[in-house]
Design an enzyme around this catalytic site. Structure first.
Site, PDB file in Angstrom:
ATOM      1  N   GLY A  73      21.191 -30.266  50.086  1.00 14.75           N
ATOM      2  CA  GLY A  73      22.175 -29.922  51.107  1.00 14.75           C
ATOM      3  C   GLY A  73      22.763 -31.137  51.803  1.00 14.75           C
ATOM      4  N   LEU A  74      22.992 -32.199  51.030  1.00 14.66           N
ATOM      5  CA  LEU A  74      23.670 -33.395  51.544  1.00 14.66           C
ATOM      6  C   LEU A  74      23.028 -33.983  52.806  1.00 14.66           C
ATOM      7  CD1 LEU A  74      27.485 -32.604  51.009  1.00 14.66           C
ATOM      8  CD2 LEU A  74      25.917 -33.816  49.492  1.00 14.66           C
ATOM      9  N   CYS A 131      29.600 -30.278  45.309  1.00 14.99           N
ATOM     10  CA  CYS A 131      28.198 -30.038  45.668  1.00 14.99           C
ATOM     11  C   CYS A 131      27.971 -28.539  45.868  1.00 14.99           C
ATOM     12  CB  CYS A 131      27.819 -30.777  46.952  1.00 14.99           C
ATOM     13  SG  CYS A 131      26.070 -30.533  47.347  1.00 14.99           S
ATOM     14  N   LYS A 165      34.717 -36.580  41.673  1.00 19.37           N
ATOM     15  CA  LYS A 165      33.544 -36.010  40.990  1.00 19.37           C
ATOM     16  C   LYS A 165      33.754 -34.514  40.819  1.00 19.37           C
ATOM     17  CE  LYS A 165      28.526 -36.085  40.935  1.00 19.37           C
ATOM     18  NZ  LYS A 165      27.320 -36.638  41.539  1.00 19.37           N
ATOM     19  N   ASN A 192      28.712 -32.610  37.842  1.00 14.57           N
ATOM     20  CA  ASN A 192      27.738 -32.496  38.923  1.00 14.57           C
ATOM     21  C   ASN A 192      26.714 -31.438  38.511  1.00 14.57           C
ATOM     22  OD1 ASN A 192      26.528 -32.577  41.524  1.00 14.57           O
ATOM     23  ND2 ASN A 192      28.528 -32.917  42.459  1.00 14.57           N
ATOM     24  N   THR A 193      25.850 -31.054  39.451  1.00 18.39           N
ATOM     25  CA  THR A 193      24.869 -30.004  39.114  1.00 18.39           C
ATOM     26  C   THR A 193      25.589 -28.657  38.981  1.00 18.39           C
ATOM     27  OG1 THR A 193      24.433 -29.628  41.455  1.00 18.39           O
ATOM     28  CG2 THR A 193      22.980 -31.159  40.311  1.00 18.39           C
ATOM     29  N   GLY A 217      19.516 -32.387  34.898  1.00 13.50           N
ATOM     30  CA  GLY A 217      18.547 -32.716  33.856  1.00 13.50           C
ATOM     31  C   GLY A 217      19.000 -32.279  32.469  1.00 13.50           C
ATOM     32  N   GLY A 244      22.172 -34.950  32.844  1.00 11.99           N
ATOM     33  CA  GLY A 244      21.094 -34.849  31.871  1.00 11.99           C
ATOM     34  C   GLY A 244      20.859 -36.068  31.016  1.00 11.99           C
ATOM     35  N   THR A 266      18.635 -37.375  37.661  1.00 12.48           N
ATOM     36  CA  THR A 266      17.282 -36.835  37.531  1.00 12.48           C
ATOM     37  C   THR A 266      16.304 -37.822  36.892  1.00 12.48           C
ATOM     38  OG1 THR A 266      18.200 -34.620  37.408  1.00 12.48           O
ATOM     39  CG2 THR A 266      15.974 -34.905  36.552  1.00 12.48           C
TER      40      THR A 266
HETATM   41  C1  LIG Z   1      18.008 -34.439  44.341  1.00 10.39           C
HETATM   42  C2  LIG Z   1      19.458 -34.564  44.008  1.00 10.39           C
HETATM   43  C3  LIG Z   1      20.365 -34.915  45.005  1.00 10.39           C
HETATM   44  C4  LIG Z   1      21.715 -35.042  44.725  1.00 10.39           C
HETATM   45  N1  LIG Z   1      22.577 -35.410  45.719  1.00 10.39           N
HETATM   46  C5  LIG Z   1      23.895 -35.618  45.418  1.00 10.39           C
HETATM   47  C6  LIG Z   1      24.825 -36.098  46.392  1.00 10.39           C
HETATM   48  O1  LIG Z   1      24.488 -36.345  47.539  1.00 10.39           O
HETATM   49  N2  LIG Z   1      26.106 -36.280  46.018  1.00 10.39           N
HETATM   50  C7  LIG Z   1      26.545 -36.054  44.747  1.00 10.39           C
HETATM   51  O2  LIG Z   1      27.734 -36.290  44.470  1.00 10.39           O
HETATM   52  N3  LIG Z   1      25.695 -35.618  43.804  1.00 10.39           N
HETATM   53  C8  LIG Z   1      24.386 -35.390  44.103  1.00 10.39           C
HETATM   54  N4  LIG Z   1      23.528 -34.970  43.121  1.00 10.39           N
HETATM   55  C9  LIG Z   1      24.040 -34.758  41.750  1.00 10.39           C
HETATM   56  C10 LIG Z   1      23.809 -35.990  40.886  1.00 10.39           C
HETATM   57  O3  LIG Z   1      24.542 -37.099  41.341  1.00 10.39           O
HETATM   58  C11 LIG Z   1      24.219 -35.702  39.442  1.00 10.39           C
HETATM   59  O4  LIG Z   1      25.601 -35.451  39.416  1.00 10.39           O
HETATM   60  C12 LIG Z   1      23.481 -34.521  38.841  1.00 10.39           C
HETATM   61  O5  LIG Z   1      22.134 -34.539  39.230  1.00 10.39           O
HETATM   62  C13 LIG Z   1      23.566 -34.493  37.323  1.00 10.39           C
HETATM   63  O6  LIG Z   1      23.005 -35.635  36.737  1.00 10.39           O
HETATM   64  P1  LIG Z   1      21.493 -35.727  36.184  1.00 10.39           P
HETATM   65  O7  LIG Z   1      21.316 -34.582  35.237  1.00 10.39           O
HETATM   66  O8  LIG Z   1      21.390 -37.075  35.571  1.00 10.39           O
HETATM   67  O9  LIG Z   1      20.624 -35.575  37.385  1.00 10.39           O
HETATM   68  C14 LIG Z   1      22.179 -34.805  43.406  1.00 10.39           C
HETATM   69  C15 LIG Z   1      21.267 -34.454  42.413  1.00 10.39           C
HETATM   70  C16 LIG Z   1      19.915 -34.323  42.688  1.00 10.39           C
HETATM   71  C17 LIG Z   1      18.976 -33.949  41.582  1.00 10.39           C
END
Ligand SMILES: Cc1cc2nc3c(=O)[nH]c(=O)nc-3n(C[C@H](O)[C@H](O)[C@H](O)COP(=O)(O)O)c2cc1C
Ligand code: FES
Lengths: 306, 234
Positions: A73-74, A131, A165, A192-193, A217, A244, A266
């Protein structure tokens, strides 16, 4: 033979294509103790909002097959505190720093852009338009008009390169990407997620306090990779592929799909040293293939492969 | 990450001792600190485990079976290799006052860090109370029968027993389930558990709310003053 891993985009030279994605690496300071950040191409700092945010109540994280679901939640100290206490320390991180911001109104985007513009150490600004973990208006990237408006507001407030993003889970990402570029974005982070959840069958309730969260992931990689590929096919624009990337093979897939830079989120949480192993793997692969420059494989999947 | 080979295990239902031989030394592990332990592939994240005991690259963990990773550890044969990093977290000794002796109150797997504390700082221990629900747990603790408080047998929890032995001069150092911690005196030191991602203070997964704002259990804790925590947020 040395392999050249450097990448030049929007006027900056990254020593290698790896970027620590916004969030999992925080502001870099805690991580620095466990990972030599100077060896990584860039770090995108944790997203900053106008007001300080506590983040969501715990639990904020649950794992699932092939990934993790978070609803942080930022959590962040807000732009004032960021400028006062974080910005002066950024010079200690010896890599390119990308600031990350999230506005909830057009006015907020503008102010955040202006504040980031003033910080010398910040070389580019990423707009977190996607987000899933804030109530109400976190998901600008689900609507191409909103995406455009937010980018325009930041474009007017800074001359620094701006990166949009985007959310991977939209009906037509190419459409959103085009709007983002037309509005003045210099590059795109894809993605993003993705909204996801788990339910605890013992209690019959969602695991996360916020009920749903964002999946990251290995599970999301094939999804995001396809979006990167589609956008790279349609547009000539620098792309940061994020989603991922757990090992060097994943990173190479993104590069071949058309990403100039590769974000890692991740994987840093699993092992803070993971980015170095990924770097090492990319280098060995290129050497084995007899490819001298990383640049040459960017988008190779669109050019008939090797 | 450091390789951790499972070399011994002793289980009773859903609790067990697991001893790992590490391929490298841990850097000065202290009581209250934890390691992040990971299986080769699934689940993806490493999970925090308090150190029960550590000597000569031998790491002992006391684990309750709860989810996928602990399930995997329980069903693993001797010789199975896991991965760990750490130790992380602030040692208890840096948070507590050395002027007092402490009653160590543990509930379930919460006894793990307390055991390591009593190994390293026996002079600071006033009494140990280790609480469990079922008597089957005695199988695992031959030498420590007197410290065990078995709810099923006596009808008493550790908190009930505490009332009998408590005095103003001693401190309380506790680790266990939230309902247990909530019932302790205001000035107790309580060791919290949280769902963790990174374990090093960057990802903000393990937040708790305190009178001074949000803190991270992994980095600022795991030990906090009971009265400093905003319990309704947890
Ligand atoms: C714990 C956590 C916190 C995150 N916080 C942010 C954030 O503050 N701002 C943002 O743009 N993305 C945020 N993300 C998303 C990541 O930057 C990324 O886009 C996403 O996790 C996908 O990549 P990954 O599979 O390598 O984790 C967050 C991800 C995780 C897991
Ligand atoms: S587990 Fe990542 S901040 Fe505590």
């Amino acid at each position: 033979m040395g392999v050249d891993l450097s990448v030049e985009i929007f006027g900056l030279t990254f020593k290698n294509p790896l970027v620590l994605a916004s969030g999992p690496a925080g502001f870099g300071f805690e991580l620095q103790q466990y990972l030599d950040i100077s060896r990584i191409g860039a770090i995108t700092l944790k997203t900053i909002t106008i007001m300080p945010r506590e983040g969501n109540a715990p639990p904020r994280l649950v794992d699932t097959h092939g990934g993790i679901i978070n609803s942080i939640g930022l959590q962040n100290p807000g732009i004032k505190e960021f400028v006062r206490t974080i910005a002066p320390r950024l010079k200690d991180l010896k890599t390119i720093k990308i600031g990350s911001i999230a506005g909830f109104t057009i006015e907020e985007w503008k102010i955040l852009g202006e504040e980031m513009d003033k910080i010398k150490e910040i070389r580019a600004i990423e707009l977190d338009l996607s987000c899933p973990n804030v109530e109400g208006k976190g998901m600008w990237a689900k609507d191409e008009e909103l995406t455009q408006e937010a980018i325009k507001a930041v474009r007017e407030s800074t001359d620094k390169p701006i990166i949009a993003k985007l959310a991977p889970d939209v009906t037509d990402i190419v459409k959103v990407a085009k709007k983002a570029i037309n509005a003045g974005a210099d590059a795109l982070s894809i993605g993003n997620t993705i909204e996801a959840m788990r339910i605890n069958i013992e209690t019959g309730l969602p695991f996360l306090k916020l009920k749903t969260g964002g999946l990251s992931g290995p599970a999301i990689k094939p999804i995001t990779l396809a979006r990167v590929f589609r956008v790279a096919e349609a547009l000539k624009v620098p792309i940061i592929g994020i989603g991922g990337v757990m090992n060097w093979q994943d990173a190479l897939e993104y590069a071949m799909a058309g990403a100039s830079l590769i974000g890692i989120g991740t994987a840093i949480m699993v092992d803070p040293q993971a980015p170095l192993e990924i770097l090492h793997g990319i280098e060995s692969f290129l050497r084995q293939k007899g490819i001298e420059r990383f640049k040459d494989i960017i988008g190779i999947a669109h050019r008939g492969g090797f | 990450m450091i390789e951790a080979e499972l070399i011994e295990k002793k289980t009773a239902k859903d609790y067990g001792f697991f001893k790992f031989k590490l391929s490298e030394k841990l850097e000065n592990p202290d009581a209250g600190q934890f390691v992040m332990l990971k299986a080769l592939d699934e689940p993806i994240l490493a999970k925090p485990f308090s150190i029960y005991s550590y000597k000569n690259k031998n790491l002992t963990l006391f684990i309750k079976r709860v989810g996928r990773l602990t399930g995997k550890i329980f069903s693993s044969p001797i010789g199975e290799v896991f991965y760990i990093r750490g130790p992380y977290g602030t040692p208890y000794i840096e948070t507590i006052s050395r002027e007092k002796k402490y009653i160590l109150i543990g509930g379930g797997s919460g006894i793990a860090p307390l055991n390591f504390f009593s190994e390293l700082y026996p002079e600071l221990v006033y009494k140990k109370l280790y609480g469990f629900k079922g008597g089957y747990i005695r199988e695992l603790f031959e030498e420590e029968q007197s410290t065990l408080v078995i709810e099923e047998e006596s009808g008493k929890t550790v908190v009930d027993v505490l009332v009998d032995v408590y005095s103003e001069e001693v401190g309380i150092l506790a680790c266990g389930p939230i309902p247990m911690l909530k019932n302790l005196p205001h000035d107790s030191y309580v060791s919290l558990e949280a769902v963790m991602g990174c374990g090093i203070g960057t990802c903000k997964s393990c937040a708790i709310k305190t009178k001074e704002g949000i803190k991270m259990v992994c980095k600022d804790g795991p030990l906090f003053r009971k009265g400093e925590i905003q319990w309704e947020w947890i």
